[in-house]
Design an enzyme around this catalytic site. Structure first.
Site, PDB file in Angstrom:
ATOM      1  N   ASP A  67       0.816  -1.211   0.000  1.00 47.97           N
ATOM      2  CA  ASP A  67       0.000   0.000   0.000  1.00 47.97           C
ATOM      3  C   ASP A  67       0.855   1.270   0.000  1.00 47.97           C
ATOM      4  O   ASP A  67       2.075   1.217   0.172  1.00 47.97           O
ATOM      5  CB  ASP A  67      -0.959   0.001   1.202  1.00 47.97           C
ATOM      6  CG  ASP A  67      -0.265  -0.355   2.522  1.00 47.97           C
ATOM      7  OD1 ASP A  67       0.977  -0.388   2.565  1.00 47.97           O
ATOM      8  OD2 ASP A  67      -0.972  -0.604   3.505  1.00 47.97           O
ATOM      9  N   ASN A 136      -7.700  -2.556  14.061  1.00 46.64           N
ATOM     10  CA  ASN A 136      -9.080  -2.903  13.703  1.00 46.64           C
ATOM     11  C   ASN A 136      -9.119  -4.134  12.789  1.00 46.64           C
ATOM     12  O   ASN A 136     -10.147  -4.420  12.186  1.00 46.64           O
ATOM     13  CB  ASN A 136      -9.777  -1.703  13.040  1.00 46.64           C
ATOM     14  CG  ASN A 136      -9.029  -1.220  11.797  1.00 46.64           C
ATOM     15  OD1 ASN A 136      -8.067  -1.847  11.367  1.00 46.64           O
ATOM     16  ND2 ASN A 136      -9.477  -0.115  11.233  1.00 46.64           N
ATOM     17  N   HIS A 138      -7.206  -4.542  10.081  1.00 45.57           N
ATOM     18  CA  HIS A 138      -6.910  -4.304   8.669  1.00 45.57           C
ATOM     19  C   HIS A 138      -5.598  -4.957   8.248  1.00 45.57           C
ATOM     20  O   HIS A 138      -4.686  -5.147   9.043  1.00 45.57           O
ATOM     21  CB  HIS A 138      -6.988  -2.810   8.292  1.00 45.57           C
ATOM     22  CG  HIS A 138      -5.865  -1.936   8.750  1.00 45.57           C
ATOM     23  ND1 HIS A 138      -6.074  -0.680   9.266  1.00 45.57           N
ATOM     24  CD2 HIS A 138      -4.523  -2.091   8.738  1.00 45.57           C
ATOM     25  CE1 HIS A 138      -4.916  -0.128   9.554  1.00 45.57           C
ATOM     26  NE2 HIS A 138      -3.953  -0.967   9.248  1.00 45.57           N
ATOM     27  N   GLU A 143      -9.645  -1.739   5.216  1.00 45.74           N
ATOM     28  CA  GLU A 143     -10.321  -1.424   6.459  1.00 45.74           C
ATOM     29  C   GLU A 143     -11.576  -2.297   6.612  1.00 45.74           C
ATOM     30  O   GLU A 143     -12.084  -2.838   5.625  1.00 45.74           O
ATOM     31  CB  GLU A 143     -10.747   0.051   6.451  1.00 45.74           C
ATOM     32  CG  GLU A 143      -9.581   1.039   6.348  1.00 45.74           C
ATOM     33  CD  GLU A 143      -8.876   1.280   7.676  1.00 45.74           C
ATOM     34  OE1 GLU A 143      -8.765   0.344   8.492  1.00 45.74           O
ATOM     35  OE2 GLU A 143      -8.421   2.413   7.896  1.00 45.74           O
TER      36      GLU A 143
HETATM   37  C1  GLP Z   1      -0.559   0.558   8.692  1.00 47.40           C
HETATM   38  C2  GLP Z   1      -0.202  -0.232   7.424  1.00 47.40           C
HETATM   39  C3  GLP Z   1      -0.374  -1.718   7.623  1.00 47.40           C
HETATM   40  C4  GLP Z   1       0.226  -2.126   8.951  1.00 47.40           C
HETATM   41  C5  GLP Z   1      -0.558  -1.507  10.070  1.00 47.40           C
HETATM   42  C6  GLP Z   1      -0.045  -1.871  11.467  1.00 47.40           C
HETATM   43  O1  GLP Z   1      -1.771   1.200   8.657  1.00 47.40           O
HETATM   44  N1  GLP Z   1      -0.914   0.165   6.266  1.00 47.40           N
HETATM   45  O2  GLP Z   1       0.206  -2.409   6.539  1.00 47.40           O
HETATM   46  O3  GLP Z   1       0.220  -3.526   9.075  1.00 47.40           O
HETATM   47  O4  GLP Z   1      -0.570  -0.109   9.938  1.00 47.40           O
HETATM   48  O5  GLP Z   1       1.057  -1.092  11.790  1.00 47.40           O
HETATM   49  P1  GLP Z   1       1.990  -1.336  13.030  1.00 47.40           P
HETATM   50  O6  GLP Z   1       2.837  -2.508  12.651  1.00 47.40           O
HETATM   51  O7  GLP Z   1       2.791  -0.086  13.167  1.00 47.40           O
HETATM   52  O8  GLP Z   1       1.113  -1.618  14.200  1.00 47.40           O
END
Ligand code: GLP
Length: 241
Positions: A67, A136, A138, A143
């Site tokens: 992404d 959440n 995702h 989402e």
């Molecule tokens: C972001 C990314 C995801 C990631 C998520 C969790 O929003 N788009 O790909 O897995 O957050 O992030 P973290 O590993 O910092 O908790």
């Protein structure tokens, strides 16, 4: 689903790096699906260390990231392009032309999503997709929703995601409100999936992902239906299982 329990973040990072390293060693020209966020940073650090020791070679590896924020330029230090260069690409011998990330600067969403979906198909699909987990549920930026988006698409980020990611920006107003992300179908078409999860703040959602019903309200729950998923989670993230 295969579940590996790690003692802590470092142990999780090492175990995840072993799985990626095995993939690269077995198939030097493999396609790695890569993720951003704080969770995979330790995994990337470990891969860099093994590269520096001469144990890993990225010369033929191709990558496709999940992404990118819409509207951020490559030199913006919060863009996922910048993140990947800082945390992995600039430290190893991967070729720039073999790396792929959605182009956040393309204003025409339909055009960029179609282009990126084609890029992933032309790579011949992803051999190993690394994923982090949002609070959440995702994955990528898919989402919670009423149905699963199949292909690469544009998303409006939810308030909870904007809130979670504001720590990386000067202020909450600087957090982009939209992103381009691979769809659930794109992610599920990977041959293997590796989900890394760390910290007690992920324990409740990880339980839903593994034990709850498969529902687009918890996007990562669909991983229950993938034939080759490995989860590496630390004790804190597994506290509710
Ligand atoms: C972001 C990314 C995801 C990631 C998520 C969790 O929003 N788009 O790909 O897995 O957050 O992030 P973290 O590993 O910092 O908790």
């Amino acid at each position: 689903m295969r579940l590996y329990r790690a003692k802590d973040y470092n142990d999780m990072s090492r175990k995840a790096a072993h799985i990626i390293s095995a993939q690269v060693t077995m198939k030097p020209d493999c396609v790695l699906g890569l993720a951003t966020g704080s969770t995979p940073i330790g995994t990337y650090k470990q891969l860099i260390e093994w590269y520096n020791n001469g144990d890993l070679d990225f010369a033929e590896v191709k990558t496709a990231n999940l992404d990118e924020y819409k509207g951020l330029t490559r030199d913006n230090d919060q863009s996922y392009y910048y993140f990947m260069h800082e945390n992995l690409f600039k430290h190893v011998n991967i070729k720039e032309e073999n790396t792929n990330i959605p182009d956040g600067t393309e204003p025409d969403a339909a055009k960029e999503c179609a282009r990126y979906e084609k890029v992933v198909h032309e790579l011949g699909g992803v051999d190993l997709q690394l994923l982090g987990l949002g609070h959440n549920g995702h994955i990528g930026f898919n989402e919670p929703a009423d149905e699963y988006p199949k292909e690469t698409h544009i998303v409006d980020l939810q308030e909870s995601t904007i809130e979670a990611n504001k720590r990386f920006f000067a202020s909450i107003d600087d957090v982009p409100r939209q992103a381009y992300t691979m769809g659930i179908g794109t992610i599920m078409s990977a041959k293997k999936i590796l989900l890394v999860v760390s910290g007690e703040d992920k324990a409740a959602i990880l339980r839903e992902v593994i034990c709850g019903p498969v529902t687009p309200r918890v996007p990562a729950s669909i991983l229950q239906l993938h034939p080759d998923v490995t989860i590496v989670a630390d004790d804190a993230a597994l506290a509710k299982l």
